[in-house]
Write a protein that holds these residues in place. Structure first.
Motif, PDB file in Angstrom:
ATOM      1  N   ARG A  26       4.803 -10.742 -66.897  1.00  0.00           N
ATOM      2  CA  ARG A  26       4.536  -9.375 -66.450  1.00  0.00           C
ATOM      3  C   ARG A  26       5.119  -9.064 -65.085  1.00  0.00           C
ATOM      4  N   LEU A  27       5.808 -10.023 -64.470  1.00  0.00           N
ATOM      5  CA  LEU A  27       6.373  -9.824 -63.137  1.00  0.00           C
ATOM      6  C   LEU A  27       7.895  -9.806 -63.199  1.00  0.00           C
ATOM      7  N   PRO A  28       8.531  -9.169 -62.222  1.00  0.00           N
ATOM      8  CA  PRO A  28       9.993  -9.222 -62.160  1.00  0.00           C
ATOM      9  C   PRO A  28      10.475 -10.605 -61.700  1.00  0.00           C
ATOM     10  N   THR A  29      11.681 -10.710 -61.241  1.00  0.00           N
ATOM     11  CA  THR A  29      12.267 -11.998 -60.879  1.00  0.00           C
ATOM     12  C   THR A  29      11.477 -12.691 -59.773  1.00  0.00           C
ATOM     13  N   ARG A  30      11.551 -14.007 -59.777  1.00  0.00           N
ATOM     14  CA  ARG A  30      10.772 -14.803 -58.817  1.00  0.00           C
ATOM     15  C   ARG A  30      11.139 -14.555 -57.358  1.00  0.00           C
ATOM     16  N   PRO A  31      12.420 -14.422 -57.006  1.00  0.00           N
ATOM     17  CA  PRO A  31      12.707 -14.148 -55.583  1.00  0.00           C
ATOM     18  C   PRO A  31      12.052 -12.869 -55.068  1.00  0.00           C
ATOM     19  N   LEU A  32      11.984 -11.849 -55.916  1.00  0.00           N
ATOM     20  CA  LEU A  32      11.321 -10.606 -55.506  1.00  0.00           C
ATOM     21  C   LEU A  32       9.824 -10.823 -55.319  1.00  0.00           C
ATOM     22  N   VAL A  33       9.216 -11.594 -56.202  1.00  0.00           N
ATOM     23  CA  VAL A  33       7.776 -11.855 -56.109  1.00  0.00           C
ATOM     24  C   VAL A  33       7.472 -12.674 -54.860  1.00  0.00           C
ATOM     25  N   TYR A  34       8.257 -13.716 -54.606  1.00  0.00           N
ATOM     26  CA  TYR A  34       8.016 -14.550 -53.422  1.00  0.00           C
ATOM     27  C   TYR A  34       8.211 -13.767 -52.127  1.00  0.00           C
ATOM     28  N   SER A  35       9.259 -12.973 -52.071  1.00  0.00           N
ATOM     29  CA  SER A  35       9.490 -12.209 -50.836  1.00  0.00           C
ATOM     30  C   SER A  35       8.415 -11.147 -50.646  1.00  0.00           C
ATOM     31  N   THR A  36       7.950 -10.543 -51.723  1.00  0.00           N
ATOM     32  CA  THR A  36       6.875  -9.559 -51.613  1.00  0.00           C
ATOM     33  C   THR A  36       5.583 -10.209 -51.133  1.00  0.00           C
ATOM     34  N   GLY A  37       5.293 -11.404 -51.632  1.00  0.00           N
ATOM     35  CA  GLY A  37       4.085 -12.106 -51.199  1.00  0.00           C
ATOM     36  C   GLY A  37       4.116 -12.453 -49.730  1.00  0.00           C
ATOM     37  N   VAL A  38       5.257 -12.955 -49.259  1.00  0.00           N
ATOM     38  CA  VAL A  38       5.372 -13.342 -47.850  1.00  0.00           C
ATOM     39  C   VAL A  38       5.350 -12.118 -46.945  1.00  0.00           C
ATOM     40  N   ILE A  39       6.110 -11.099 -47.296  1.00  0.00           N
ATOM     41  CA  ILE A  39       6.159  -9.896 -46.458  1.00  0.00           C
ATOM     42  C   ILE A  39       4.800  -9.197 -46.439  1.00  0.00           C
ATOM     43  N   GLY A  40       4.117  -9.155 -47.576  1.00  0.00           N
ATOM     44  CA  GLY A  40       2.780  -8.566 -47.613  1.00  0.00           C
ATOM     45  C   GLY A  40       1.799  -9.328 -46.743  1.00  0.00           C
ATOM     46  N   ALA A  41       1.894 -10.656 -46.767  1.00  0.00           N
ATOM     47  CA  ALA A  41       0.996 -11.469 -45.938  1.00  0.00           C
ATOM     48  C   ALA A  41       1.296 -11.278 -44.452  1.00  0.00           C
ATOM     49  N   LEU A  42       2.565 -11.236 -44.094  1.00  0.00           N
ATOM     50  CA  LEU A  42       2.914 -11.021 -42.682  1.00  0.00           C
ATOM     51  C   LEU A  42       2.480  -9.641 -42.206  1.00  0.00           C
ATOM     52  N   PHE A  43       2.652  -8.643 -43.060  1.00  0.00           N
ATOM     53  CA  PHE A  43       2.227  -7.299 -42.687  1.00  0.00           C
ATOM     54  C   PHE A  43       0.702  -7.219 -42.571  1.00  0.00           C
ATOM     55  N   GLY A  44      -0.008  -7.853 -43.493  1.00  0.00           N
ATOM     56  CA  GLY A  44      -1.468  -7.872 -43.416  1.00  0.00           C
ATOM     57  C   GLY A  44      -1.968  -8.593 -42.181  1.00  0.00           C
ATOM     58  N   ASP A  45      -1.299  -9.690 -41.827  1.00  0.00           N
ATOM     59  CA  ASP A  45      -1.664 -10.412 -40.609  1.00  0.00           C
ATOM     60  C   ASP A  45      -1.407  -9.548 -39.379  1.00  0.00           C
TER      61      ASP A  45
END
Length: 89
Positions: A26-45
């Motif tokens: 149900r997710l797009p390509t893995r590089p997009l998912v990994y970068s979204t996870g990291v960027i979301g975590a950095l923004f949340g922090d």
């Protein structure tokens, strides 16, 4: 501060890895998912650290996890096909 940023980036990677293994189809390509996870975590922090100030590392990591999970959830596609019913004229 540096450890907090590294911790939130690792937390984003872990959440992205868990999402790719749980929702692989149900997710797009893995590089997009990994970068979204990291960027979301950095923004949340960043947002949590800005709101609470220094000295609240655990709450900043919690904010990083929440924003990372929320941004990863935006990438999910529907599980089944969308069924459209035609309305008779």
């Amino acid at each position: 501060m540096t450890l907090e940023v590294l911790g939130s980036a690792v937390l984003g990677l872990v959440l992205a890895w868990a999402a790719t293994h749980r929702f692989a189809r149900r997710l797009p390509t893995r590089p997009l998912v990994y970068s979204t996870g990291v960027i979301g975590a950095l923004f949340g922090d960043f947002i949590t650290h800005s709101a609470l100030g220094p000295g609240s590392a655990l709450l900043s990591l919690l904010g990083a996890a929440v924003v990372s999970a929320a941004s990863l959830s935006l990438l999910l596609r529907p599980a089944g096909r969308l069924r459209r019913r035609s309305i008779p004229a």
